[in-house]
Design an enzyme around this catalytic site. Sequence first.
Site, PDB file in Angstrom:
ATOM      1  N   HIS A 156      30.063  21.915  17.248  1.00 56.94           N
ATOM      2  CA  HIS A 156      30.760  21.097  16.255  1.00 56.94           C
ATOM      3  C   HIS A 156      31.494  19.915  17.170  1.00 56.94           C
ATOM      4  O   HIS A 156      31.820  20.067  18.211  1.00 56.94           O
ATOM      5  CB  HIS A 156      31.827  21.801  15.627  1.00 56.94           C
ATOM      6  CG  HIS A 156      31.566  22.638  14.517  1.00 56.94           C
ATOM      7  ND1 HIS A 156      32.387  23.381  13.601  1.00 56.94           N
ATOM      8  CD2 HIS A 156      30.147  23.507  14.410  1.00 56.94           C
ATOM      9  CE1 HIS A 156      31.490  24.169  13.011  1.00 56.94           C
ATOM     10  NE2 HIS A 156      30.116  24.392  13.325  1.00 56.94           N
ATOM     11  N   GLU A 212      34.251  18.926  17.569  1.00 52.02           N
ATOM     12  CA  GLU A 212      35.574  19.089  17.766  1.00 52.02           C
ATOM     13  C   GLU A 212      35.371  19.932  19.157  1.00 52.02           C
ATOM     14  O   GLU A 212      36.070  19.716  20.135  1.00 52.02           O
ATOM     15  CB  GLU A 212      36.390  19.729  16.967  1.00 52.02           C
ATOM     16  CG  GLU A 212      36.988  19.363  15.828  1.00 52.02           C
ATOM     17  CD  GLU A 212      35.971  19.366  14.627  1.00 52.02           C
ATOM     18  OE1 GLU A 212      34.653  19.360  14.646  1.00 52.02           O
ATOM     19  OE2 GLU A 212      36.308  20.012  13.492  1.00 52.02           O
TER      20      GLU A 212
END
Length: 149
Positions: A47, A49
Site C-alpha cells: 500500500h 503508506e
Amino acid sequence: MDIALDEARAAATRGEVPVGAVIVAPGGQVVAQAGNRTRELHDPTAHAEMLAIRAACAALGQERLTGHDLYVTLEPCPMCAAAISAARIARLYYGAADPKSGGVAVGARVFSHPQCHHAPEIYDGLSEAEAATLLRDFFAGRRPPMVRG
C-alpha cells in the site's frame, strides 16, 4: 497533499487502486512518497503508506519517524494504521474516508484500541473531493454498467 494526489494518479495509470502517500520531515522536507503497487509487486502489503514508511525509514536509517507527518489520499486500512503507529508518525492527514476498509475512523479504529502504543494527531478531509473522485472514476472504469430493467 498535492504530491500524494500525483502519486495516486500515477498508481491509477499503472492499474493500481489510486492511493498516494507522502512523508514530510519536521522541517517540511519530503522524505518519501509512494503510490499503491500491490499488483505490480505481487505484494498485498504494498500500500502507498507502507511503501512510503519503508522508504522514509530506509532514507533516514531508523525505524521510527517521530515528528514526521504522513499525507495520504485515502483513510488508512488497519494494516497501514498499525504501521503508522509503530513508526510513531506524529500527524496523519488523509483525504477520502474509507467506510468499507478504513482502520482509523471506521472499522478497526486502530488508534483507539487500548493496545495501540502510539496514536498520531489525525486530520481528515484534505482534498477529499479530489481523492474520492479519483477512486470513484477508477472503479467505475472497471465495473460493467448496471442494467436496469
